[in-house]
Structures are given as structure tokens and as C-alpha cells.
Design an enzyme around this catalytic site. Structure first.
Site, PDB file in Angstrom:
ATOM      1  CE  LYS A 125      -4.519   0.398   0.086  1.00  0.00           C
ATOM      2  NZ  LYS A 125      -5.487  -0.634  -0.328  1.00  0.00           N
TER       3      LYS A 125
HETATM    4  P1  NAD Z   1     -12.963   7.085  -2.943  1.00  0.00           P
HETATM    5  O1  NAD Z   1     -11.975   8.123  -2.560  1.00  0.00           O
HETATM    6  O2  NAD Z   1     -13.330   6.900  -4.377  1.00  0.00           O
HETATM    7  O3  NAD Z   1     -14.327   7.318  -2.130  1.00  0.00           O
HETATM    8  C1  NAD Z   1     -14.369   7.445  -0.742  1.00  0.00           C
HETATM    9  C2  NAD Z   1     -15.796   7.842  -0.384  1.00  0.00           C
HETATM   10  O4  NAD Z   1     -15.937   7.832   1.034  1.00  0.00           O
HETATM   11  C3  NAD Z   1     -16.166   9.267  -0.839  1.00  0.00           C
HETATM   12  O5  NAD Z   1     -17.485   9.261  -1.331  1.00  0.00           O
HETATM   13  C4  NAD Z   1     -16.090  10.064   0.460  1.00  0.00           C
HETATM   14  O6  NAD Z   1     -16.958  11.197   0.442  1.00  0.00           O
HETATM   15  C5  NAD Z   1     -16.598   9.020   1.432  1.00  0.00           C
HETATM   16  N1  NAD Z   1     -16.288   9.339   2.814  1.00  0.00           N
HETATM   17  C6  NAD Z   1     -15.130   9.769   3.360  1.00  0.00           C
HETATM   18  N2  NAD Z   1     -15.288   9.994   4.671  1.00  0.00           N
HETATM   19  C7  NAD Z   1     -16.577   9.671   4.953  1.00  0.00           C
HETATM   20  C8  NAD Z   1     -17.349   9.677   6.127  1.00  0.00           C
HETATM   21  N3  NAD Z   1     -16.818  10.059   7.288  1.00  0.00           N
HETATM   22  N4  NAD Z   1     -18.649   9.284   6.059  1.00  0.00           N
HETATM   23  C9  NAD Z   1     -19.192   8.894   4.900  1.00  0.00           C
HETATM   24  N5  NAD Z   1     -18.498   8.866   3.743  1.00  0.00           N
HETATM   25  C10 NAD Z   1     -17.215   9.248   3.780  1.00  0.00           C
HETATM   26  O7  NAD Z   1     -12.401   5.721  -2.321  1.00  0.00           O
HETATM   27  P2  NAD Z   1     -12.735   4.230  -2.777  1.00  0.00           P
HETATM   28  O8  NAD Z   1     -11.707   3.815  -3.771  1.00  0.00           O
HETATM   29  O9  NAD Z   1     -14.179   4.104  -3.095  1.00  0.00           O
HETATM   30  O10 NAD Z   1     -12.386   3.447  -1.425  1.00  0.00           O
HETATM   31  C11 NAD Z   1     -13.302   3.359  -0.351  1.00  0.00           C
HETATM   32  C12 NAD Z   1     -12.869   2.248   0.575  1.00  0.00           C
HETATM   33  O11 NAD Z   1     -12.823   1.006  -0.149  1.00  0.00           O
HETATM   34  C13 NAD Z   1     -11.496   2.393   1.205  1.00  0.00           C
HETATM   35  O12 NAD Z   1     -11.492   1.776   2.475  1.00  0.00           O
HETATM   36  C14 NAD Z   1     -10.609   1.591   0.273  1.00  0.00           C
HETATM   37  O13 NAD Z   1      -9.415   1.161   0.894  1.00  0.00           O
HETATM   38  C15 NAD Z   1     -11.525   0.435  -0.039  1.00  0.00           C
HETATM   39  N6  NAD Z   1     -11.235  -0.307  -1.273  1.00  0.00           N
HETATM   40  C16 NAD Z   1     -11.177   0.318  -2.473  1.00  0.00           C
HETATM   41  C17 NAD Z   1     -10.927  -0.426  -3.619  1.00  0.00           C
HETATM   42  C18 NAD Z   1     -10.921   0.201  -4.994  1.00  0.00           C
HETATM   43  O14 NAD Z   1     -10.862  -0.545  -5.974  1.00  0.00           O
HETATM   44  N7  NAD Z   1     -11.021   1.501  -5.131  1.00  0.00           N
HETATM   45  C19 NAD Z   1     -10.710  -1.809  -3.541  1.00  0.00           C
HETATM   46  C20 NAD Z   1     -10.785  -2.433  -2.295  1.00  0.00           C
HETATM   47  C21 NAD Z   1     -11.052  -1.668  -1.169  1.00  0.00           C
END
Ligand code: NAD
Length: 419
Positions: free
Chosen positions: A107
């Protein structure tokens, strides 16, 4: 080994110790499995638009290189620290092992709020971060991907920076790129679709029909928005949704196409409705069939865990449920069906793996092929976790992590200890 500190690292460590006890791993073997192989911290100086110089700190943690290159996302967030990055790298290792990918976990990221940068500044931080990482990454060493705060465009800048340095196009250095720059069909949607695919498997096991079942989603970024869209496509009714700017709840059902249009236009959910606003923390405790935390880690504490009213907790985010919340859920057997993060959100890294394979071979698949291969991998992992949980009478998280940790351990032990 004290550079890895903070609540997120502590959480990954505690979870590992539960598994180490469960698997009877000798004490002297544990540090080798838990602590990251390598960690790099870099300074990324850029010129701000007003001409001032600003230095941002960047990180990359490679957890283990026993099974192949490391693989993992890149997070841009204002309070990122090395402990959080290390925890996320460790979770990636168990996830890749559970889904049988030939990777260790990694990461990385930059301590920066990307929303506070202009597009030019964001490009400068992204390119400088990749430039600083060039000595430490490579298609057969460590392959980056997007995570919170980063996206396809940033992956394209990473790939371009690496390629310019090497004097040739090296698409296989990052995944999650735009399809136009060597990305794969289906990667953008993969995590959210995978979450919903497994949530429906869980509903089936509980005898709940997906059509008409209710869902609540926290987070409306890559994972949350595609999960929401897929839930709606599968006939579930979205009754609650939140991001960092707004939270809406309507037991009659929210208008998903309108939410997606609003987010596409404004980037956030704020401004969608004046009437449907709701308390974001309490949203998680509303009665629903499927709850998808898809924002960030450590959002479900012991108090919320005791009050959850969902039938299925589909962990789209990494680490949304704190260990003390797990302990509470363990005391409510049969009430909340947990699909643990390393299984539930694995669709992202599985399709990233497909993207890497396609880039290495320069032979590309269509979306249907990508998705059918993804669902095969998820089905196999889901079945393994269910079987292990039933056999050992342990929670789903323990079963999933035990499979991942045991696989990494077996690889280390059969390879031996160099020199
Ligand atoms: P992103 O940056 O695209 O979206 C994050 C979202 O979370 C945004 O809509 C933001 O407004 C919201 N957010 C932040 N703080 C918040 C809060 N306090 N309350 C409610 N919403 C809140 O990120 P992402 O890529 O969608 O990743 C989200 C999660 O999924 C993370 O934990 C990431 O590690 C995990 N993840 C992502 C992927 C991927 O392919 N992108 C894969 C596996 C896991």
C-alpha cells in the site's frame, strides 16, 4: 519495530494475533509474518499554483515478497501515516492469498487532501510521488493501483511518469488505469460489483430474495457508487446513503439514477436533497437487509455493532469494523452475516490482477470475460470461507484471514529462511 504505530496498525496487529493463536503459530514465527518487508518514505516537493514550494510526504509499504510482486493501492488523504499504510498492506497480503493471487500485499500514498489541490497541483504531486518511487517499484516488484483519494487519471499519470523514465511504455506498472491507456474493461466497476455479488450470495444463504430487499451504503466514491448502482440493478431498494458531505435516508427508497447523476455532476452528494438529510452515524444502525460500509476504516465501533440492524454486513471498505465491534458481533451469532473486507472487496485486486496479466501479455479480454472470471474467483473464495467457518466454528473474518495467513505461512516455510 516501533515505526508502525497508530490505531489502524494496532487493529491489523490485533487481528493477526487472533489468527496466529487460532492457527497455533509459534511465537518466534509471528514477527516474520506480520511486519512489512520494506517501507519507503519520500518527500514530494511541488510548486503550488501561487508559486510557493510545498513538500508532501509519500509512503510505500511492501508487506511480503514471498509469493510474487507486491500489489496494492495508493491513498491520498490528509491524515495518512505509515502505520495506516502498513496496516492496509498487511490486509492486502491476506486478501491476495485468500483469492489465490500470486502477490504479496502493498500500500502507499501521500499525506495530502486531494480536494485542496488544483488539477495541475494534483498532477505534480502524483508524478513526483511516482518519480520518487521508481527505484522501489516495478512490474515484477511492486504494482500500484488506486485507493481512497486517487483515481484512473492519477494511475495514468503514474504510468506515464514511469514510462517516460524507462523510455518505453510500461502499462503493467500500475492497474486501475483508463482503458484508453492500457487499463482493463471492468476494473472501474470491479470492487463495487464484487461487493454486491457476494452480498447476494449471503442473502441467498439467509433465504432473503434480493428483489425488494433494502440496502444502505456509506461512501459514494469508486466502491460505494458502483455498489449502489449494482444493488439497484439487482432489484434492491436503496434506503440510505452517505458521503463525507451529506447523508440521506428514505425508507420508501432513494432515486439511484438521480443520485448517480448528481454525484457525477458535483463530485459529492451534498445538495441532492433538502428533505432527506439524516444523522450519518445513525444511518448505519437503521434496519436494512444489506449494509455496505464503503468509505473508510474504523467506522463501526462496539456501540454501533450492538445496534446494527442489518442482516448482511458487506464490508466494501478496508477495516470498517473495529476488533471490539467484532467481539460484540460474535456475541450476536446468526444476527448479522459479516462478509469480511478481505473477501468482500477483493473484486478490485482480482481485476487488477487480470489487468496486469493482460498488460504483460498485450492480449486483452472483453468485459464479459473479465466479469465471469471475477465471479468464479469470488465464488471459490466465498465457498472456502463459509466451509472453514462452519468446520472450525469461527466467525467469517477469522476463517477468511486464517486461509490467507496460512497460505503465506506455508509459502514462507517451504521456501525456508535465506541465507
Ligand atoms: P474514494 O476516494 O473513491 O471514495 C471514498 C468515499 O468515502 C467518498 O465518497 C467520500 O466522500 C466518502 N467518505 C469519506 N469519509 C466519509 C465519512 N466520514 N462518512 C461517509 N463517507 C465518507 O475511495 P474508494 O476507492 O471508493 O475506497 C473506499 C474504501 O474502499 C477504502 O477503504 C478503500 O481502501 C476500499 N477499497 C477500495 C478499492 C478500490 O478498488 N477503489 C478496492 C478495495 C477496497
Amino acid at each position: 519495530m516501533t515505526i508502525y504505530t497508530g490505531p489502524v496498525f494496532e487493529m491489523a496487529r490485533q487481528q493477526f494475533l487472533v489468527i496466529a493463536d487460532h492457527l497455533d503459530i509459534p511465537l518466534d514465527e509471528r514477527d516474520r509474518l506480520l511486519f512489512p518487508k520494506r517501507a519507503v518514505i519520500v518527500a514530494c516537493p511541488i510548486h503550488r499554483d501561487d508559486g510557493r514550494l510545498k513538500v508532501f510526504h509519500g509512503y510505500r509499504v511492501q508487506h511480503h515478497l514471498t509469493l510474487g510482486p507486491t500489489k496494492g493501492g495508493t491513498r491520498f488523504s490528509a491524515d495518512l501515516n505509515i502505520g495506516e499504510v502498513a496496516a492496509l498492506a498487511i490486509w492486502m497480503s491476506w486478501k491476495c492469498a485468500l483469492t489465490n493471487l500470486p502477490y504479496g500485499g502493498a500500500k502507499g500514498g501521500v499525506t495530502v487532501d486531494p480536494r485542496g489541490l488544483s488539477r495541475r497541483e494534483l498532477e505534480a504531486v502524483s508524478r513526483r510521488y511516482m518519480q520518487e518511487m521508481i527505484p522501489f517499484v516495478g512490474p515484477h516488484t511492486d504494482v500500484m493501483a488506486p485507493d481512497m483519494g486517487t483515481n484512473e487519471q492519477i494511475m495514468a499519470w503514474f504510468m506515464d511518469t514511469y514510462s517516460m523514465h524507462h523510455g518505453r511504455t510500461v502499462t503493467e506498472i500500475v492497474t486501475g488505469k483508463p482503458v484508453a491507456s492500457g487499463g482493463t474493461e471492468g476494473r472501474r466497476e470491479a470492487t463495487g460489483r464484487g461487493v454486491v455479488y457476494l452480498a447476494i450470495r449471503a442473502l441467498e444463504r439467509l433465504g432473503i430474495r434480493p428483489a425488494g430487499a433494502t440496502a444502505i451504503v456509506q461512501g459514494f466514491g469508486n466502491v460505494g457508487s458502483y455498489a449502489t448502482q449494482t444493488l439497484a440493478e439487482r432489484g434492491l431498494k436503496l434506503i440510505g446513503v452517505s458521503d463525507h458531505t451529506a447523508c440521506y435516508y428514505d425508507p420508501r427508497g432513494l432515486d439511484v439514477p438521480a443520485l448517480l447523476r448528481h454525484a457525477a455532476q458535483h463530485g459529492v452528494l451534498a445538495g441532492f436533497s433538502d428533505q432527506l438529510s439524516f444523522d450519518p452515524r445513525e444511518l448505519l444502525t437503521q434496519k436494512c437487509d444489506v449494509l455496505v460500509p464503503a468509505a473508510m476504516e474504523r467506522v463501526i465501533d462496539a456501540d454501533l455493532a450492538a445496534r446494527l440492524q442489518c442482516r448482511v454486513l458487506a464490508e466494501g471498505a478496508n477495516g470498517p469494523t473495529m476488533p471490539e465491534a467484532d467481539a460484540v458481533l460474535d456475541q450476536r451469532p446468526g444476527e448479522v452475516f459479516v462478509i469480511p473486507d478481505i473477501l468482500c472487496n477483493a473484486g478490485g485486486v482480482v481485476v487488477s490482477y487480470f489487468e496486469w496479466v493482460q498488460d504483460l501479455q498485450q492480449f486483452f479480454w472483453d468485459e464479459a470475460e473479465v466479469m465471469s472470471k471475477l465471479y468464479l474467483v469470488l465464488d471459490r473464495a466465498f465457498a472456502q470461507v463459509m466451509a472453514r467457518a462452519e468446520r472450525d466454528k469461527v466467525p467469517h473474518r477469522t476463517a477468511a484471514m486464517a486461509i490467507g495467513v496460512a497460505k503465506v505461512r506455508a509459502a514462507k516455510n517451504t521456501r525456508g529462511l535465506f541465507p
